[in-house]
Scaffold this motif. Structure first.
Motif: not given
Length: 446
Positions: A32-33, A36-37, A39-40, A204, A245, A259-260, A285-286
């Motif tokens: 998940n982390l 997130r990276k 996605f960001q 997501g 996400l 998560d975002f 979060l992102p």
């Protein structure tokens, strides 16, 4: 009044029912982390609002806005036959636009499912002459081209009797019955399990509709009248696909398990809509901003509010200046095709992103706070100053603290005269080098 253990237990129960708690002490998985990276850094995605409402050409809220009776609205799937839908063509358009992911409505507020579900027969496979699963086709096309796929999922439902107690919207729709809220939660869990089981890796889930169960006094939202069971729903999603996400368009600070954080038609914290999220509610979060390419989410035959290329490009720049993604929406026509003017806008954005994407993709919010005239993004020692709306050839950056190694135009690498003064950093840009949409200045920090 003296508080007893009994009162505390009641308070905790009431809080859970009223506000819909998330997962307590949520710890995201390594997958998940990593998601997130990604996605960001992705920065740009396509939002798709598509359903049987497109037949009426009056937006995705037409059932509510026209108070169309249940039995009348149920006739719409008979007219929905999108033989012009081409998933490969959509994904190619997305890639050419410089977008990295697609978020599509699997089920909107009208309760009609755009996928093959066993939860009921009110879906594109069982209820339309088309008879095929568009989400399945899109998932396969996305996998081939390495485009991530998100599913929008409405928690609000104007069609399902078990969506009861009713919320603030849809009260004038004739034919709505009364049902069991717990059965509705079970229905959602069944559909989410299908979406996360039958379509491969899903990037997501984009929830929407939480706000329908909140009281509204014309100025602010009040308390919830239901328990959304987010603790169970969010756990279900992360158990099925840990990397998936979760975002929720509830216009609140993030709830544990998410998560975002998204912002509807508003840059993060601006709250120009009056029902958006304030700066104090922005979490860590992102971030993602969603916006329409014209004035509507779903297909609207009468919509003439098409945004210019300048407006669209400057919006993605401003979003990136806040450290946010831009999720830009199109509303496909009932035949499955996307309007030509929308495709042309996405093509122009893609041309700009191929030339300037280095200043957007993989960046974080820059050290210069964004406004209508300037935004900044940063990647390592590079700060990209986006000059958006300025006629003067001298730019003043107030309170600039960084130590500079060099200042030049991003395009052409022309070195620029600059000077640090007590008022801030002065940068002179030759007028002939100014760009009407975005003049990008590259600052290299020591």
């Amino acid at each position: 009044m003296k508080f007893t253990c009994k009162h505390v237990v009641f308070f905790l129960f009431f809080t859970a029912v009223t506000y819909g708690q998330g997962i307590q002490n949520y710890t995201p998985s390594p997958e998940n982390l990593e998601a997130r990276k990604w996605f960001q850094e992705a920065k740009f995605g396509l939002f798709v609002h598509w359903g049987v409402y497109s037949v009426l050409g009056d937006g995705e809220w037409v059932m509510n806005n026209q108070n169309i009776p249940i039995d009348a609205y149920e006739k719409l799937p008979n007219f929905f036959n999108p033989i012009g839908f081409d998933a490969d063509e959509w994904v190619k358009m997305v890639k050419d636009a410089g977008m990295k992911y697609i978020t599509i409505t699997s089920r909107h507020h009208d309760g009609f499912s755009m996928f093959d579900t066993n939860a009921n027969s009110y879906n594109i496979v069982d209820a339309t002459p088309y008879g095929k699963d568009v989400l399945k086709q899109l998932a396969e096309a996305c996998r081939k081209e390495n485009i991530k796929l998100f599913f929008y999922y409405s928690t609000l439902d104007w069609h399902h009797d078990d969506y009861f107690p009713r919320g603030r919207t849809g009260k004038g729709i004739p034919g709505r019955g009364q049902g069991d809220w717990d059965k509705y939660i079970a229905f959602m869990k069944t559909q989410l399990t299908e979406l996360l089981t039958n379509y491969g890796d899903i990037a997501g889930i984009w929830f929407d509709g939480h706000w329908d169960q909140k009281q509204w006094d014309g100025k602010k939202f009040g308390k919830l009248q239901v328990n959304w069971h987010y603790d169970e729903i969010y756990k279900l999603i992360h158990d099925l696909q840990p990397q998936c996400l979760i975002g929720n368009n509830h216009h609140l600070a993030p709830i544990e398990g998410e998560d975002f954080q998204m912002f509807e038609k508003d840059l993060p914290g601006r709250n120009t809509t009056g029902w958006g999220t304030s700066a104090s509610d922005i979490g860590k979060l992102p971030l993602e901003v969603c916006e329409t390419i014209n004035g509507s989410w779903g297909f609207n035959l009468q919509d003439r509010k098409h945004k210019t290329n300048k407006e669209l490009i400057q919006y993605i720049v401003k979003a990136a200046g806040y450290g946010s993604n831009l999720l830009l929406n199109v509303g496909p026509m009932p035949n499955g095709k996307i309007q030509e003017e929308h495709k042309e806008s996405l093509k122009k954005m893609g041309e700009w992103m191929r030339k300037n994407g280095e200043t957007i993709y993989g960046t974080k919010a820059g050290p210069i706070p964004p406004n209508d005239a300037i935004a900044s993004t940063q990647k390592g020692k590079k700060v990209y100053l986006h000059v958006l709306n300025q006629d003067d050839d001298v730019v003043l950056i107030k309170d600039f603290k960084g130590s500079l190694k060099g200042v030049q135009l991003f395009n052409g690498k022309t070195k620029l005269k600059h000077q640090k003064t007590p008022y801030g950093l002065l940068i002179q840009i030759p007028k002939e080098k100014m760009d009407d949409i975005d003049t990008i200045v590259e600052l290299t920090l020591r």
